[in-house]
Design a protein around this motif. Structure first.
Motif, PDB file in Angstrom:
ATOM      1  N   UNK A  31       0.683  -1.186   0.050  1.00 51.85           N
ATOM      2  CA  UNK A  31      -0.497  -0.299  -0.377  1.00 51.85           C
ATOM      3  C   UNK A  31       0.873   1.499   0.238  1.00 51.85           C
ATOM      4  N   UNK A  32       1.684   1.342   0.655  1.00 54.17           N
ATOM      5  CA  UNK A  32       2.691   2.123   0.938  1.00 54.17           C
ATOM      6  C   UNK A  32       3.823   2.729  -0.030  1.00 54.17           C
ATOM      7  N   UNK A  33       3.927   1.369  -1.217  1.00 55.25           N
ATOM      8  CA  UNK A  33       4.435   1.363  -2.308  1.00 55.25           C
ATOM      9  C   UNK A  33       6.156   0.998  -2.398  1.00 55.25           C
ATOM     10  N   UNK A  34       6.631   0.683  -1.332  1.00 57.14           N
ATOM     11  CA  UNK A  34       7.443  -0.174  -0.496  1.00 57.14           C
ATOM     12  C   UNK A  34       8.031  -1.092  -1.429  1.00 57.14           C
ATOM     13  N   UNK A  35       6.680  -2.209  -1.906  1.00 58.13           N
ATOM     14  CA  UNK A  35       7.183  -3.334  -2.575  1.00 58.13           C
ATOM     15  C   UNK A  35       5.814  -3.113  -3.474  1.00 58.13           C
ATOM     16  N   UNK A  36       6.322  -4.616  -4.557  1.00 60.59           N
ATOM     17  CA  UNK A  36       5.167  -4.275  -5.381  1.00 60.59           C
ATOM     18  C   UNK A  36       4.200  -5.610  -5.510  1.00 60.59           C
ATOM     19  N   UNK A 197      12.245  -9.192   3.001  1.00 62.22           N
ATOM     20  CA  UNK A 197      11.804  -8.150   2.251  1.00 62.22           C
ATOM     21  C   UNK A 197      12.311  -6.656   2.714  1.00 62.22           C
ATOM     22  N   UNK A 198      12.184  -6.385   4.419  1.00 59.82           N
ATOM     23  CA  UNK A 198      12.065  -5.735   4.726  1.00 59.82           C
ATOM     24  C   UNK A 198      13.950  -5.217   5.129  1.00 59.82           C
ATOM     25  N   UNK A 199      14.832  -6.774   4.842  1.00 61.46           N
ATOM     26  CA  UNK A 199      15.828  -6.373   5.110  1.00 61.46           C
ATOM     27  C   UNK A 199      16.339  -5.689   3.360  1.00 61.46           C
ATOM     28  N   UNK A 200      16.460  -6.148   2.838  1.00 66.42           N
ATOM     29  CA  UNK A 200      16.458  -6.031   1.411  1.00 66.42           C
ATOM     30  C   UNK A 200      16.150  -4.462   0.769  1.00 66.42           C
ATOM     31  N   UNK A 201      14.500  -3.945   2.516  1.00 66.70           N
ATOM     32  CA  UNK A 201      14.795  -3.144   1.585  1.00 66.70           C
ATOM     33  C   UNK A 201      14.735  -1.525   1.821  1.00 66.70           C
ATOM     34  N   UNK A 202      15.574  -2.044   3.080  1.00 70.14           N
ATOM     35  CA  UNK A 202      15.861  -1.113   4.231  1.00 70.14           C
ATOM     36  C   UNK A 202      15.338  -0.072   4.842  1.00 70.14           C
TER      37      UNK A 202
END
Length: 202
Positions: A31-36, A197-202
């Motif tokens: 929703x926030x656009x941090x991932x697709x 995912x959280x680790x990858x996007x920082x």
């Protein structure tokens, strides 16, 4: 980052199962656009089959229990204890109905956030091949063919992962290696997937 999910992601959210909190977090990241978030169209329909089948099974159980309770109630010594069991049989139906309603709300939310992979002819044709080459069930083959089809259309530089709970079939070295050729990591749990995912996007 492209995060692929499948039917169990929807079911976790709809039934509030053990990893539903991680699925909610992933949905929020989408929703926030941090991932697709990306999901096969088939994975939006399959949960209906699961929940409708479960509801029908519970209705059959309720009818069978109701018949038995009627017989037991004929014995005066048990008659005053029947009410608590009638509440239990009613719960079988109400919980199943609530699950279907919750599923409808979850689907509306997921469709509003995720990119949906169409279920088209090439995907169906590829799924037949995967049933033979990977010994997948027809359902798993459709999901996998959908994911691979979408991966082929993405940039090789994109970071990608496929999160699911079907480790029995998908967590196979051949599948892992095939996904890796598209820079897509397979993670067979949503909670460990969220951490990745959280680790990858920082």
């Amino acid at each position: 980052m492209n995060v692929y999910v499948e039917s169990n992601f929807v079911l976790e959210l709809a039934l509030l199962q053990e990893q539903s909190a991680s699925c909610e977090e992933l949905l929020s990241l989408g929703e926030s656009g941090r991932v697709t978030l990306v999901i096969p169209a088939y994975s939006l329909a399959e949960p209906y089959e699961t929940l409708i089948r479960r509801r029908n099974q519970r209705r059959r159980i309720k009818h069978a229990l109701d018949d038995e309770l009627k017989q037991i109630a004929r014995n005066a010594s048990y008659a005053d204890r029947i009410d608590r069991f009638e509440e239990l049989t009613a719960l079988l139906i109400s919980s199943a109905d609530e699950g279907v309603r919750h599923l409808q709300n979850v689907l509306t939310k997921v469709v509003g956030v995720a990119e949906v992979i169409p279920l088209d002819g090439p995907v169906l044709e590829a799924s037949i091949g995967y049933q033979q080459s990977h010994d997948f069930s027809p359902q798993d083959a459709i999901v996998y063919a959908s994911v691979v089809s979408d991966l082929r259309g993405r940039s090789p530089d994109d970071r990608k992962c496929f999160l699911n709970r079907n480790s029995k079939d998908f967590d196979d070295q051949v599948v892992v290696d095939e996904l890796q050729t598209h820079r897509c990591k397979l993670l067979p749990r949503f909670d460990s997937g969220l951490s990745f995912v959280v680790n990858e996007i920082g």
